[in-house]
Each structure stands twice: as C-alpha cells, then as structure tokens.
Motif scaffolding. Structure first.
Motif, PDB file in Angstrom:
ATOM      1  N   VAL A 157      14.622  -0.212  25.175  1.00 27.20           N
ATOM      2  CA  VAL A 157      14.174   0.194  23.841  1.00 27.20           C
ATOM      3  C   VAL A 157      12.828   0.863  24.028  1.00 27.20           C
ATOM      4  O   VAL A 157      11.835   0.201  24.363  1.00 27.20           O
ATOM      5  N   ASP A 158      12.754   2.171  23.820  1.00 31.21           N
ATOM      6  CA  ASP A 158      11.561   2.927  24.177  1.00 31.21           C
ATOM      7  C   ASP A 158      11.183   3.913  23.077  1.00 31.21           C
ATOM      8  O   ASP A 158      12.035   4.605  22.509  1.00 31.21           O
ATOM      9  N   GLY A 159       9.890   3.962  22.765  1.00 29.29           N
ATOM     10  CA  GLY A 159       9.356   5.036  21.936  1.00 29.29           C
ATOM     11  C   GLY A 159       9.682   4.979  20.463  1.00 29.29           C
ATOM     12  O   GLY A 159       9.614   6.000  19.777  1.00 29.29           O
ATOM     13  N   LEU A 160      10.006   3.800  19.927  1.00 29.93           N
ATOM     14  CA  LEU A 160      10.295   3.694  18.503  1.00 29.93           C
ATOM     15  C   LEU A 160       9.005   3.497  17.703  1.00 29.93           C
ATOM     16  O   LEU A 160       8.015   2.984  18.206  1.00 29.93           O
ATOM     17  N   TYR A 161       9.059   3.901  16.432  1.00 26.23           N
ATOM     18  CA  TYR A 161       8.000   3.582  15.487  1.00 26.23           C
ATOM     19  C   TYR A 161       8.618   2.745  14.380  1.00 26.23           C
ATOM     20  O   TYR A 161       9.444   3.244  13.602  1.00 26.23           O
ATOM     21  N   LEU A 162       8.262   1.472  14.318  1.00 29.66           N
ATOM     22  CA  LEU A 162       8.851   0.526  13.369  1.00 29.66           C
ATOM     23  C   LEU A 162       7.755   0.068  12.417  1.00 29.66           C
ATOM     24  O   LEU A 162       6.743  -0.507  12.834  1.00 29.66           O
TER      25      LEU A 162
ATOM     26  N   PRO B 276      22.203 -15.016  24.772  1.00 31.34           N
ATOM     27  CA  PRO B 276      21.711 -14.677  26.109  1.00 31.34           C
ATOM     28  C   PRO B 276      21.814 -13.182  26.426  1.00 31.34           C
ATOM     29  O   PRO B 276      22.793 -12.538  26.062  1.00 31.34           O
ATOM     30  N   MET B 277      20.791 -12.685  27.101  1.00 29.52           N
ATOM     31  CA  MET B 277      20.792 -11.321  27.611  1.00 29.52           C
ATOM     32  C   MET B 277      19.760 -11.227  28.726  1.00 29.52           C
ATOM     33  O   MET B 277      18.843 -12.049  28.815  1.00 29.52           O
ATOM     34  N   SER B 278      19.938 -10.230  29.584  1.00 33.84           N
ATOM     35  CA  SER B 278      19.074 -10.099  30.758  1.00 33.84           C
ATOM     36  C   SER B 278      18.703  -8.640  30.987  1.00 33.84           C
ATOM     37  O   SER B 278      19.401  -7.724  30.550  1.00 33.84           O
ATOM     38  N   ARG B 279      17.595  -8.456  31.685  1.00 37.58           N
ATOM     39  CA  ARG B 279      17.149  -7.144  32.164  1.00 37.58           C
ATOM     40  C   ARG B 279      16.963  -6.142  31.017  1.00 37.58           C
ATOM     41  O   ARG B 279      17.365  -4.982  31.107  1.00 37.58           O
ATOM     42  N   VAL B 280      16.329  -6.616  29.966  1.00 37.36           N
ATOM     43  CA  VAL B 280      15.986  -5.761  28.827  1.00 37.36           C
ATOM     44  C   VAL B 280      14.568  -5.233  29.032  1.00 37.36           C
ATOM     45  O   VAL B 280      13.670  -5.963  29.439  1.00 37.36           O
ATOM     46  N   LYS B 281      14.361  -3.944  28.731  1.00 43.20           N
ATOM     47  CA  LYS B 281      13.036  -3.348  28.797  1.00 43.20           C
ATOM     48  C   LYS B 281      12.660  -2.815  27.419  1.00 43.20           C
ATOM     49  O   LYS B 281      13.410  -2.035  26.820  1.00 43.20           O
ATOM     50  N   VAL B 282      11.500  -3.236  26.947  1.00 45.95           N
ATOM     51  CA  VAL B 282      10.980  -2.779  25.659  1.00 45.95           C
ATOM     52  C   VAL B 282       9.635  -2.115  25.939  1.00 45.95           C
ATOM     53  O   VAL B 282       8.658  -2.788  26.278  1.00 45.95           O
ATOM     54  N   THR B 283       9.587  -0.807  25.816  1.00 41.55           N
ATOM     55  CA  THR B 283       8.419  -0.057  26.285  1.00 41.55           C
ATOM     56  C   THR B 283       7.964   0.988  25.272  1.00 41.55           C
ATOM     57  O   THR B 283       8.777   1.620  24.595  1.00 41.55           O
ATOM     58  N   ASN B 284       6.642   1.141  25.165  1.00 44.57           N
ATOM     59  CA  ASN B 284       6.021   2.280  24.477  1.00 44.57           C
ATOM     60  C   ASN B 284       6.419   2.402  23.014  1.00 44.57           C
ATOM     61  O   ASN B 284       6.541   3.511  22.482  1.00 44.57           O
ATOM     62  N   ASN B 285       6.608   1.267  22.341  1.00 45.31           N
ATOM     63  CA  ASN B 285       6.917   1.290  20.919  1.00 45.31           C
ATOM     64  C   ASN B 285       5.672   1.001  20.090  1.00 45.31           C
ATOM     65  O   ASN B 285       4.732   0.354  20.562  1.00 45.31           O
ATOM     66  N   VAL B 286       5.666   1.475  18.853  1.00 49.84           N
ATOM     67  CA  VAL B 286       4.625   1.155  17.880  1.00 49.84           C
ATOM     68  C   VAL B 286       5.265   0.343  16.773  1.00 49.84           C
ATOM     69  O   VAL B 286       6.231   0.791  16.131  1.00 49.84           O
TER      70      VAL B 286
ATOM     71  N   GLY C 229       3.530  -1.936  27.386  1.00 50.10           N
ATOM     72  CA  GLY C 229       2.956  -0.714  26.830  1.00 50.10           C
ATOM     73  C   GLY C 229       3.202  -0.503  25.360  1.00 50.10           C
ATOM     74  O   GLY C 229       3.154   0.637  24.885  1.00 50.10           O
ATOM     75  N   ASN C 230       3.414  -1.576  24.602  1.00 56.50           N
ATOM     76  CA  ASN C 230       3.658  -1.447  23.167  1.00 56.50           C
ATOM     77  C   ASN C 230       2.369  -1.670  22.374  1.00 56.50           C
ATOM     78  O   ASN C 230       1.451  -2.355  22.834  1.00 56.50           O
ATOM     79  N   PHE C 231       2.319  -1.083  21.185  1.00 57.29           N
ATOM     80  CA  PHE C 231       1.191  -1.270  20.286  1.00 57.29           C
ATOM     81  C   PHE C 231       1.679  -1.994  19.042  1.00 57.29           C
ATOM     82  O   PHE C 231       2.637  -1.555  18.390  1.00 57.29           O
ATOM     83  N   VAL C 232       1.013  -3.112  18.717  1.00 60.66           N
ATOM     84  CA  VAL C 232       1.423  -3.954  17.590  1.00 60.66           C
ATOM     85  C   VAL C 232       0.214  -4.181  16.691  1.00 60.66           C
ATOM     86  O   VAL C 232      -0.884  -4.486  17.177  1.00 60.66           O
ATOM     87  N   ARG C 233       0.427  -4.049  15.377  1.00 64.21           N
ATOM     88  CA  ARG C 233      -0.675  -4.277  14.439  1.00 64.21           C
ATOM     89  C   ARG C 233      -0.159  -4.856  13.133  1.00 64.21           C
ATOM     90  O   ARG C 233       0.888  -4.458  12.630  1.00 64.21           O
ATOM     91  N   ASN C 234      -0.918  -5.825  12.588  1.00 68.31           N
ATOM     92  CA  ASN C 234      -0.698  -6.350  11.244  1.00 68.31           C
ATOM     93  C   ASN C 234       0.691  -6.972  11.091  1.00 68.31           C
ATOM     94  O   ASN C 234       1.494  -6.555  10.263  1.00 68.31           O
TER      95      ASN C 234
END
Length: 368
Positions: A79-84, A96-106, A128-133
């Motif tokens: 999961v990469d580069g989303l703006y949520l 269960p799940m394995s080998r998930v990468k969550v990168t560069n999301n806001v 590398g994710n940015f989280v606020r509020n």
C-alpha cells in the motif's frame, strides 16, 4: 463537496453503490425465481419461502462469511502513496496476513487509528508514512487473539494524536519500532507505548524501540491525573516479561516524564515489568522526572544522559506497598549515565515516590 468528485473518491463511491444495487437485485431476483410455480411459468423451482431462504439464499451467505477473512487478507501486498483524509480509520489490517508493506502514505484527520495491524499480522513493514490528527493511536500493532510478529514500524512521522498514543504495541513477538518521529500527543496516551491491555496476546521474544524521537510527549493522563512518559510501558492484563530494549531514543521537552513503567492499582501485586533495558538514550528536558516507576519490576540503564530535569530524577513508587527493604522496582546502573540523574543514593531501589510533583517547564532542547 469537492472531495467527493475527486476521482479516487468518486470511483470508490460509485463502485460501492453499484455493488450494493447488484447484491440487492440478486437477493430479490433469486427469491422470485425459485418461488415461481414451474407448471404455470415454465421455469422456477416451486419453492416455499422457507425453502427459498434455507436452500438457495443461506448457503451463499455462509460461504461469504467463511471466505471474508481470505478475501480481506493482503499477504505480499504493498500500500503506497495514498492520501487518506477524514475517514474513521485510515488503514486497518485484520490478519492473518504476512509480508505487507505500507509505505509513503499520508493519513490525516481520522476518527480513530491511522493504521492498525490487528490480529496475526507478521513479517510486515510500515515505513515512511506521515500521520496527523488521529482520534486514537497513530500507528498500532494489536495482537488480539493471534500475535503480531516480526513487524517493523520505521521512519514514520506521527503528529498530534488527540487521544491515545503516537505509536503503540499491544502484545506480540519480536516487533520493532525504529527511527520514528512522534510529536505533540494530547491526552490518554503519549509518544511511544507498549501495553499488555485490550485482551492482547502476551509479549514474547524481543520488543525493540530504536532511534526514535519523541517531542513534547509525556502528557497528563486525565483519568489517573498523573503524568505519563514520552515512552511508557503499561502492565494491565498480564506482566510484560519479554526482553524489552530501548536503544538510541531521544526524548525532547517532555511535558511530564521521559520514561514510565506503570500498572493499574488493582493488579499492582499480580503483574510486573521485569526486564526493560535502556541504552544510549538522551533526555533533553522533563517537566517532572526522567523515570517514573509505578510497578513491580526492574530496568537497566547504560549511557542514558539527561538534563533539564524538573523534579526528582527518579520517581520510584514500585507497587505502592513501601516495604522496609525498598521499592519493588529495582534500577541497575550499567555505566555512562551522564547528567547526575542516576545518583548512587537512588540505587538499587530507594523509594522516592512523589505521586504528583509540580511541573517545571524545561528549557528548550539544544545541541549536546
């Protein structure tokens, strides 16, 4: 309203509407079809209402229920580069799940968590994710019923969680929180947290907090009316008896404490936190203490430097039984702890319990 015509949002909403209409039409269509009298129409199954429900509709519902954990699993996904923005939860992973990468999301302005690895997520990375509020934990691993294991939260920025913690780990095995920046938590939580709570599986293996920075953390808990730590460990459902290693962290301008270990008063004689190791940590400014110990257990300290301490450097209450032999929490000095905060008179378990010391505004952080 402009957000709703943004293409990713618009397409997701249209897809949801169409799928919903399709499911509803299928439900009505199958019901009518199987109840048609074949002698009159030339088609149908002459089914009663009960037979239509049990024989033709119920099996599909059961299969959907059984298949949903598989369909929702995201093993080997990225999961990469989303703006949520303005949702209930940004990203929630039910294992269960394995080998998930969550990168560069806001991920911003959430009612609850920005991200939660919930139940049996393993060998996965959040980087590398940015989280606020957020309205709950910014980033969380929650080992509910099945342990999360071998996961890493690395190089993320988490700012201003309005409730709960910047980054939290609830149980699990061999998980790592590394190189993150957490700033300005508001209430009922702090910067970095590990807790045996919410029914989580026990901590096992090694839990690592490495090279993180927490800024203006160590908040006031409005339920307990005591200050937390920029990093805090909470033994509630059971003891935290994994190998816990805090290495290279920086705690800057902490409102109350820099480090805290605590249990609930009702279980204070049942649970403990026996093995937390702090090494190469810098504490630059605390409103109260460098360490607040409000639980039975022990910790070691090596090259932990502190300055700008507002109250007694070690607030050692143990489990509040105050025996003549000293606190139930034992401190071990492994050397190199500069700033005079870990004085000989505090070792190994001197009771220095000041339940609610006054807050002294620390000087601003500066270069060491």
């Amino acid at each position: 309203m402009r957000m709703f015509v943004h293409r990713p949002v618009l397409m997701a909403n249209l897809a949801g509407i169409l799928v919903g209409f399709g499911m509803f039409a299928n439900f009505l269509g199958v019901s009518y079809l199987v109840q048609m009298p074949q002698a009159l129409t030339g088609f149908g199954f002459d089914a009663s209402i009960l037979r239509a429900s049990v024989e033709f509709l119920l099996p599909g519902a059961i299969v959907s229920l059984l298949a949903s954990p598989v369909g929702g699993a995201m093993s080997d996904s990225t999961v990469d580069g989303l703006y949520l923005h303005h949702t209930k939860v940004g990203l929630w992973f039910d294992g269960p799940m394995s080998r998930v990468k969550v990168t560069n999301n806001v991920i911003a302005d959430q009612i609850a968590d920005a991200l939660n690895f919930h139940t049996g997520v393993t060998d996965s990375e959040v980087r590398g994710n940015f989280v606020r509020n957020t309205g709950d934990d910014g980033l969380a691993m929650w080992s509910d019923r099945t342990a999360d294991a071998n996961n890493t939260f690395a190089r993320n920025t988490v700012q201003s969680p309005t409730l709960a913690n910047g980054i939290a780990v609830y149980g699990g095995r061999d998980n790592t929180v590394s190189g993150n920046l957490v700033a300005d938590p508001v209430r009922e939580g702090s910067g970095l947290h590990a807790g045996s709570r919410f029914g989580a599986e026990p901590f096992t293996g090694t839990l690592r907090f490495t090279d993180n920075t927490a800024v203006r953390s160590g908040t006031l808990d409005l339920n307990w009316r005591i200050g937390l730590g920029a990093i805090w460990f909470y033994a509630l459902d059971r003891s935290i008896d994994a190998d816990v290693r805090v290495t290279g962290d920086h705690y800057l301008d902490s409102t109350y404490n820099a480090m805290m270990l605590v249990s609930e008063f009702g279980v204070k004689d049942v649970v403990d936190i026996p093995a937390v190791h702090f090494k190469d940590v810098r504490v630059d400014g605390t409103g109260t203490s460098v360490l607040s110990a409000r639980v039975k257990g022990s910790a070691t300290f090596e090259n932990v430097d502190a300055r700008g301490v507002g109250a007694v450097a070690v607030n050692n209450c143990g489990s509040f039984n105050f025996p003549a032999t000293g606190s139930e929490f034992v401190l071990t000095d492994r050397g190199g702890n500069d700033g005079g905060w870990l004085a000989d008179r505090l070792l190994p378990n001197t009771i220095t319990c000041d339940d609610r010391p006054p807050v002294v505004v620390p000087p601003p952080p500066s270069r060491w």
